[in-house]
Motif scaffolding. Sequence first.
Motif, PDB file in Angstrom:
ATOM      1  N   GLN A 120       0.749  -0.852   0.218  1.00  0.00           N
ATOM      2  CA  GLN A 120       0.020   0.132   0.080  1.00  0.00           C
ATOM      3  C   GLN A 120       0.556   1.210   0.273  1.00  0.00           C
ATOM      4  O   GLN A 120       0.813   2.395  -0.639  1.00  0.00           O
ATOM      5  CB  GLN A 120      -0.781   0.137   0.833  1.00  0.00           C
ATOM      6  CG  GLN A 120      -2.491  -0.261   1.141  1.00  0.00           C
ATOM      7  CD  GLN A 120      -2.529  -1.455   0.192  1.00  0.00           C
ATOM      8  OE1 GLN A 120      -1.656  -2.736   0.664  1.00  0.00           O
ATOM      9  NE2 GLN A 120      -3.353  -1.762  -0.616  1.00  0.00           N
ATOM     10  N   SER A 121       2.165   1.430   0.130  1.00  0.00           N
ATOM     11  CA  SER A 121       2.898   2.388   0.032  1.00  0.00           C
ATOM     12  C   SER A 121       4.554   2.200  -0.419  1.00  0.00           C
ATOM     13  O   SER A 121       5.458   1.876   0.241  1.00  0.00           O
ATOM     14  CB  SER A 121       3.233   2.852   1.980  1.00  0.00           C
ATOM     15  OG  SER A 121       3.387   1.564   3.079  1.00  0.00           O
ATOM     16  N   PRO A 122       4.330   2.477  -1.902  1.00  0.00           N
ATOM     17  CA  PRO A 122       4.843   1.860  -2.386  1.00  0.00           C
ATOM     18  C   PRO A 122       6.732   2.585  -2.972  1.00  0.00           C
ATOM     19  O   PRO A 122       7.332   2.251  -3.670  1.00  0.00           O
ATOM     20  CB  PRO A 122       4.595   1.019  -3.874  1.00  0.00           C
ATOM     21  CG  PRO A 122       3.441   2.924  -3.550  1.00  0.00           C
ATOM     22  CD  PRO A 122       2.670   2.729  -2.666  1.00  0.00           C
ATOM     23  N   LEU A 123       6.144   4.139  -1.922  1.00  0.00           N
ATOM     24  CA  LEU A 123       6.993   5.157  -2.853  1.00  0.00           C
ATOM     25  C   LEU A 123       8.222   4.772  -1.761  1.00  0.00           C
ATOM     26  O   LEU A 123       8.311   4.867  -0.361  1.00  0.00           O
ATOM     27  CB  LEU A 123       6.489   6.728  -1.765  1.00  0.00           C
ATOM     28  CG  LEU A 123       6.673   7.013  -3.016  1.00  0.00           C
ATOM     29  CD1 LEU A 123       6.453   7.271  -4.494  1.00  0.00           C
ATOM     30  CD2 LEU A 123       5.843   9.097  -2.087  1.00  0.00           C
ATOM     31  N   MET A 124       9.247   4.519  -2.218  1.00  0.00           N
ATOM     32  CA  MET A 124      10.593   4.577  -1.497  1.00  0.00           C
ATOM     33  C   MET A 124      11.539   6.172  -1.745  1.00  0.00           C
ATOM     34  O   MET A 124      12.055   6.071  -0.945  1.00  0.00           O
ATOM     35  CB  MET A 124      11.327   4.089  -2.466  1.00  0.00           C
ATOM     36  CG  MET A 124      10.562   1.954  -2.496  1.00  0.00           C
ATOM     37  SD  MET A 124      10.154   1.386  -0.908  1.00  0.00           S
ATOM     38  CE  MET A 124      12.158   0.914   0.326  1.00  0.00           C
ATOM     39  N   ALA A 125      11.689   5.952  -2.682  1.00  0.00           N
ATOM     40  CA  ALA A 125      12.058   7.676  -2.530  1.00  0.00           C
ATOM     41  C   ALA A 125      11.675   8.961  -2.997  1.00  0.00           C
ATOM     42  O   ALA A 125      10.236   8.783  -3.345  1.00  0.00           O
ATOM     43  CB  ALA A 125      12.692   7.587  -4.428  1.00  0.00           C
ATOM     44  N   MET A 126      11.611  10.327  -2.610  1.00  0.00           N
ATOM     45  CA  MET A 126      10.910  10.962  -3.231  1.00  0.00           C
ATOM     46  C   MET A 126       9.625  11.632  -2.232  1.00  0.00           C
ATOM     47  O   MET A 126       8.938  12.460  -3.012  1.00  0.00           O
ATOM     48  CB  MET A 126      10.601  11.829  -4.177  1.00  0.00           C
ATOM     49  CG  MET A 126      12.518  12.027  -5.171  1.00  0.00           C
ATOM     50  SD  MET A 126      12.749  13.827  -4.470  1.00  0.00           S
ATOM     51  CE  MET A 126      14.648  13.426  -5.019  1.00  0.00           C
ATOM     52  N   ASP A 127       9.894  10.942  -1.172  1.00  0.00           N
ATOM     53  CA  ASP A 127       8.363  11.057   0.317  1.00  0.00           C
ATOM     54  C   ASP A 127       8.440  11.895   0.484  1.00  0.00           C
ATOM     55  O   ASP A 127       9.789  12.396   0.862  1.00  0.00           O
ATOM     56  CB  ASP A 127       8.437   9.751   0.436  1.00  0.00           C
ATOM     57  CG  ASP A 127       9.199   9.556   1.742  1.00  0.00           C
ATOM     58  OD1 ASP A 127       9.677   9.243   0.929  1.00  0.00           O
ATOM     59  OD2 ASP A 127       8.891   8.964   2.548  1.00  0.00           O
ATOM     60  N   ARG A 128       7.760  13.196   0.357  1.00  0.00           N
ATOM     61  CA  ARG A 128       7.087  14.511   0.765  1.00  0.00           C
ATOM     62  C   ARG A 128       7.549  13.658   2.879  1.00  0.00           C
ATOM     63  O   ARG A 128       5.866  13.479   2.555  1.00  0.00           O
ATOM     64  CB  ARG A 128       6.643  14.915   0.715  1.00  0.00           C
ATOM     65  CG  ARG A 128       6.456  16.775   0.713  1.00  0.00           C
ATOM     66  CD  ARG A 128       5.295  17.335   0.306  1.00  0.00           C
ATOM     67  NE  ARG A 128       6.204  18.791  -0.513  1.00  0.00           N
ATOM     68  CZ  ARG A 128       6.498  18.754  -1.524  1.00  0.00           C
ATOM     69  NH1 ARG A 128       6.123  18.958  -2.441  1.00  0.00           N
ATOM     70  NH2 ARG A 128       7.104  20.703  -1.472  1.00  0.00           N
ATOM     71  N   LYS A 129       8.120  14.223   3.832  1.00  0.00           N
ATOM     72  CA  LYS A 129       7.442  14.772   4.495  1.00  0.00           C
ATOM     73  C   LYS A 129       6.610  16.120   5.527  1.00  0.00           C
ATOM     74  O   LYS A 129       7.566  16.928   4.948  1.00  0.00           O
ATOM     75  CB  LYS A 129       8.492  14.258   5.595  1.00  0.00           C
ATOM     76  CG  LYS A 129       8.562  12.882   5.580  1.00  0.00           C
ATOM     77  CD  LYS A 129       9.628  11.805   6.326  1.00  0.00           C
ATOM     78  CE  LYS A 129      11.123  12.481   5.647  1.00  0.00           C
ATOM     79  NZ  LYS A 129      10.953  10.884   4.199  1.00  0.00           N
ATOM     80  N   PRO A 130       5.987  16.718   6.342  1.00  0.00           N
ATOM     81  CA  PRO A 130       5.789  17.600   6.160  1.00  0.00           C
ATOM     82  C   PRO A 130       7.038  18.720   6.540  1.00  0.00           C
ATOM     83  O   PRO A 130       8.290  18.525   6.946  1.00  0.00           O
ATOM     84  CB  PRO A 130       5.129  17.508   7.707  1.00  0.00           C
ATOM     85  CG  PRO A 130       4.646  16.443   8.131  1.00  0.00           C
ATOM     86  CD  PRO A 130       5.356  15.749   7.847  1.00  0.00           C
ATOM     87  N   GLY A 131       7.033  19.934   5.514  1.00  0.00           N
ATOM     88  CA  GLY A 131       8.246  21.124   5.273  1.00  0.00           C
ATOM     89  C   GLY A 131       8.724  20.559   5.008  1.00  0.00           C
ATOM     90  O   GLY A 131       9.722  21.567   4.368  1.00  0.00           O
ATOM     91  N   ASP A 132       8.614  19.687   4.249  1.00  0.00           N
ATOM     92  CA  ASP A 132       9.770  19.529   2.478  1.00  0.00           C
ATOM     93  C   ASP A 132       9.431  20.160   1.815  1.00  0.00           C
ATOM     94  O   ASP A 132       8.661  20.491   1.249  1.00  0.00           O
ATOM     95  CB  ASP A 132       9.658  17.800   2.371  1.00  0.00           C
ATOM     96  CG  ASP A 132      10.660  16.344   2.727  1.00  0.00           C
ATOM     97  OD1 ASP A 132      11.130  17.090   3.939  1.00  0.00           O
ATOM     98  OD2 ASP A 132      10.254  15.490   3.085  1.00  0.00           O
ATOM     99  N   GLN A 133      10.892  20.723   1.128  1.00  0.00           N
ATOM    100  CA  GLN A 133      11.122  21.442  -0.371  1.00  0.00           C
ATOM    101  C   GLN A 133      10.875  20.575  -1.610  1.00  0.00           C
ATOM    102  O   GLN A 133      11.437  19.184  -1.190  1.00  0.00           O
ATOM    103  CB  GLN A 133      11.171  22.253  -0.635  1.00  0.00           C
ATOM    104  CG  GLN A 133      11.729  23.442   0.538  1.00  0.00           C
ATOM    105  CD  GLN A 133      10.744  24.390   0.930  1.00  0.00           C
ATOM    106  OE1 GLN A 133      10.284  25.249  -0.404  1.00  0.00           O
ATOM    107  NE2 GLN A 133      10.261  24.225   2.042  1.00  0.00           N
ATOM    108  N   THR A 134       9.850  20.803  -2.458  1.00  0.00           N
ATOM    109  CA  THR A 134       9.995  20.335  -3.982  1.00  0.00           C
ATOM    110  C   THR A 134      11.543  19.637  -4.052  1.00  0.00           C
ATOM    111  O   THR A 134      12.098  20.587  -4.146  1.00  0.00           O
ATOM    112  CB  THR A 134       9.130  20.613  -4.730  1.00  0.00           C
ATOM    113  OG1 THR A 134       7.737  21.188  -4.455  1.00  0.00           O
ATOM    114  CG2 THR A 134       9.304  20.352  -6.056  1.00  0.00           C
TER     115      THR A 134
END
Lengths: 338, 338, 338, 338
Positions: free
Chosen positions: A66-80
């Motif tokens: 269900q949570s396949p995202l490994m790289a570049m996942d965003r946590k609060p406060g992260d910039q693009t």
Amino acid sequence: MIVVMNPDSSSEHIGHVQRLLGEMGAVSCVIQSARGKIIEIVGGNGHVDKSILEGAPMVERVADEQSPLMAMDRKPGDQTHEVPLGKHAVIGGKKLAVIAGPCSVEDQSLLLEIAHAVKEAGAVGLRGGAFKPRTSPYTFQGLGEPGLEMLARAREETGLAIVTEVMCVQQLDAVKECADMLQIGSRNMHLPVLLAKVGEQDKPVLMKRGWSATFEEFILAAEYVMKGGNENVVLCERGIRAHEDYVRNTLALAIIPEVKRVSRLPIIADPSHGTGRAHLVTPMSYAAVACGADGLLIEVHVDPRRAWTDGSQSIDPVQFRSLMTNLKAFAEVSGRTL
Amino acid sequence: MIVVMNPDSSSEHIGHVQRLLGEMGAVSCVIQSARGKIIEIVGGNGHVDKSILEGAPMVERVADEQSPLMAMDRKPGDQTHEVPLGKHAVIGGKKLAVIAGPCSVEDQSLLLEIAHAVKEAGAVGLRGGAFKPRTSPYTFQGLGEPGLEMLARAREETGLAIVTEVMCVQQLDAVKECADMLQIGSRNMHLPVLLAKVGEQDKPVLMKRGWSATFEEFILAAEYVMKGGNENVVLCERGIRAHEDYVRNTLALAIIPEVKRVSRLPIIADPSHGTGRAHLVTPMSYAAVACGADGLLIEVHVDPRRAWTDGSQSIDPVQFRSLMTNLKAFAEVSGRTL
Amino acid sequence: MIVVMNPDSSSEHIGHVQRLLGEMGAVSCVIQSARGKIIEIVGGNGHVDKSILEGAPMVERVADEQSPLMAMDRKPGDQTHEVPLGKHAVIGGKKLAVIAGPCSVEDQSLLLEIAHAVKEAGAVGLRGGAFKPRTSPYTFQGLGEPGLEMLARAREETGLAIVTEVMCVQQLDAVKECADMLQIGSRNMHLPVLLAKVGEQDKPVLMKRGWSATFEEFILAAEYVMKGGNENVVLCERGIRAHEDYVRNTLALAIIPEVKRVSRLPIIADPSHGTGRAHLVTPMSYAAVACGADGLLIEVHVDPRRAWTDGSQSIDPVQFRSLMTNLKAFAEVSGRTL
Amino acid sequence: MIVVMNPDSSSEHIGHVQRLLGEMGAVSCVIQSARGKIIEIVGGNGHVDKSILEGAPMVERVADEQSPLMAMDRKPGDQTHEVPLGKHAVIGGKKLAVIAGPCSVEDQSLLLEIAHAVKEAGAVGLRGGAFKPRTSPYTFQGLGEPGLEMLARAREETGLAIVTEVMCVQQLDAVKECADMLQIGSRNMHLPVLLAKVGEQDKPVLMKRGWSATFEEFILAAEYVMKGGNENVVLCERGIRAHEDYVRNTLALAIIPEVKRVSRLPIIADPSHGTGRAHLVTPMSYAAVACGADGLLIEVHVDPRRAWTDGSQSIDPVQFRSLMTNLKAFAEVSGRTL
């Protein structure tokens, strides 16, 4: 279920975890990612006790499908993440990046005329297909390598960064030589082999969404590239195939804020393919920026009625200049510049 | 093919045209519209010579099925038709109209609390379902007439115009008494009988797009209402059913500039049903206004987690206030006020 | 979550369960079904302890939303429910039921000619719309009550059972008088008010699937009818709206074995609307029977090119006779008769 | 519009036609097909007088884009083209061809067990993926070349023809060495480069329909292969992506009789991917044969619950044997043998 191993794991550590899985009745296989080894449970998921795995040495984490995202996942406060577009621009920063140009490269002088026009209006990238994937084998398939040379020449003259499609692994070397950003087309988003190869080289990648791709399929296509080590991926919403008949595709803009919520990858919109109708390109450009797009990909042709491909969705340089002028205000209201 | 007769046509004129059609091998029937009689060719279209019909006395024009729009079509320079929303607002003018409130009316004090909150933040209308069309017969179907009374009370206290759904002809009298604008729900957009009845009374109508309706079906649903004589119709894009899985519906915003191109009817967007996700409501509201929407329909609940229906797409009053504050700038850039 | 109360529950029992729910922090409402009272938890689901509810007096069972089927669910060994079609036929038994006729009733003599032809070829029911829901208000809307009289006359002459559409509650009395089975059209499958009313009378119902309805929405539409007390419901697959362009609709036959798996309701197929192409009606009829359909609904017209509505999907009596002759062998192989 | 030149055309003839086009204000390009040169009008279509082109020397015919089919179009009385499947079978003849096996090759002994079982039950081909295109890079991607060797060994032991997927040009040589028929997967149907390469070699091709491909896109994908000279193409319907939720894909069987109407290419059905549900495989197999399929592609695994990929749509050998036994009668009724 997958088990992400610590980057320093030895083959003994891997073996230990696979033995544990075997004892619980599960079947597993090992996958090499850019960040280390991952063990996938391919059979007997139901029998697995996550806590036992989490207690094993060198296991970093155990994740559901269900949570396949490994790289570049965003946590609060992260910039693009900012992806370079040629030498003078980035996608994902405060400044919007607009890439414009013809659907396909047809002719050197025409291309230069368009390139100068879009540069003057504020574009930072030039788009144009040298290799064109077409539905029928009896239609124009692009100029091929001569088209790439015309793009290179246009960059020399204008300084615009070049964005052009690579359709298969064999074209990769030639396209890389000319392009500043490699476009993965909507058809090709589903191709692991091409994605993996593009991930092993270092030119930034523009990943167009497959026209019937789900959110997960789209995000995981980027993941295929990043797994190879290349994290400079820009996503692009270009319309989905739905039942609507007044457009060629349905531009599904809600994916822009959704991507922003879960990922640090930048995302732009293509209102030209995304509607297929020239008269809808301008309003949908404003809408895309209003909901958070980091840029736009727009088809511009000096004489859309005579364009070899996709003329009905191309705007002309006058319309493009007007779009760019008005877009400035939408950019500012959205906290961006143009 | 249809033959639009001049409003003054006598039955002899009608008879004459039908005889001409018969001689050409076509079968026809006569339809009464608000503006006069229309003759439809129901069989043998292929044999018809349009010029003969156009030469017949009292024939206004002969139209193909391809151009079915009869009322409110837009010619260059036309303004959008302004539809009254209660006594103090209109939809289709320079000022954006925002209608907000709970998915369903649950309780008087809760409704008043929400109504005061949205009024204060700048809404001009209050939404809330008293009759709810639900997929399962074993779920809450709305409070019915007591719900209508609660809405009427909220109007008295706040001055907000009331927008609420009428699901069938039998509910029409009761809903009319309380509502300032009658909502035709997405399911009901396809129902000629209800549309015709709503067209025969004079309360303005909010026509939500069917979730798999084509552009033509949507426009023609409005035409059913207008054929009865009621031209105060507001269209509403509320998302279509597509393959996307991160949203409940796909908000297809390109329909907004497309409606503006062919019709004088105002059109608003419902980003709550149009996405089904509270965190997407705000960015999609900005996008809708940026591409030309005349207003918004937004679900607001003081405690979305406890809403009886559709809580996952409702925002709370604090989020709504913030949305309205930021929307002002998007309105101005789009040449509107809020 | 819903709590199904024992049919004998008193209002004290209901009150007791609602109090229990209130103490657990949940909000509930009471729904009357044909089999007794049902309590729906409309808010605060997360706090509910199912075992406490199951221990309360007169609670029959507590069900998740995931299993919404209350009536006609199928357990191993169950037979399909047999629904009467006029005096001489049933749908859901060993014998396949074929219902044929024109899309709309146009004329008495034409209808009789078609009726005799389909009767002779083995049909047991006659279809034909007197009330037609049409996309445009400027097209033929059906003959209305005179059309019903023509159908009644055709039954007298041929003995065929009459299947015709009822579009709204106001038409119900008139349609009931003529019809042996009331058709709920694809547009109307989503209308709780009509479904509930049709459930309160005793004529059998043919429920066509909405063209974008999910499986659950389809099954629950039947449930709305059955909740009123009328369990004589026949389902009908008639094609969904997908991206396919060589057909008008995509006939999704897998729903036939899926319905058989979970429900005792009979299901038939409509290959005419389900494809929109006359040349596909015959092969798709064979396919529908091969995967378990209890019958077919087929459009037949003596001169399809001159049919007022849907001529492109109608077959003629010669084609229908040939279809019926060949269908016999497919019926036998599928363990049925014709 | 395209101009098909006579195979004997010289470059002067080509030049002459392009000059004529230029004089009429049209822009054209030349495409090499297996049967000769084709000139495509890429701009200014509107100005072209077809009769002038048709009068030019060596012009075979002038075709609109509406009729793109060049090879294998069907005229009345034509038989389906028979495509060889290994040494002992064909697809497209009177005898149905059933290809069965696991979704992916996992292990030699398992593969042999399945191969013997399906052979005994009447299959003529063995399916099994060595290269698997997967949505996530963190899932099993197939065994690769060792998987091909296991397939080759299974052919030796059982005599079954091998059908396996080739995902990209680089895999072509390895896959060709092992396979009797090259499978183009649903994702890859849209890839001109791969299709063209597969068309230049002589192993027969199984072309699976893209899950959101239109009829024309599907047919033209086959045309890409045939343009290279390889006319041994078998089409395969494997389900489309629609809104349905009780299945993984919607098996759109009407495409089978539609292909038969316009093309001489054989077409088979894949009820495993086409539904994604093991319990629907058997009834949909019967339906596919009833509407004219030339064969079936079915996933069989000795222990579906433990299959590494797609276990929920695999049937076991007992179910497969039962399917094959019953299928015989459906085959006979459809004028085929098994």
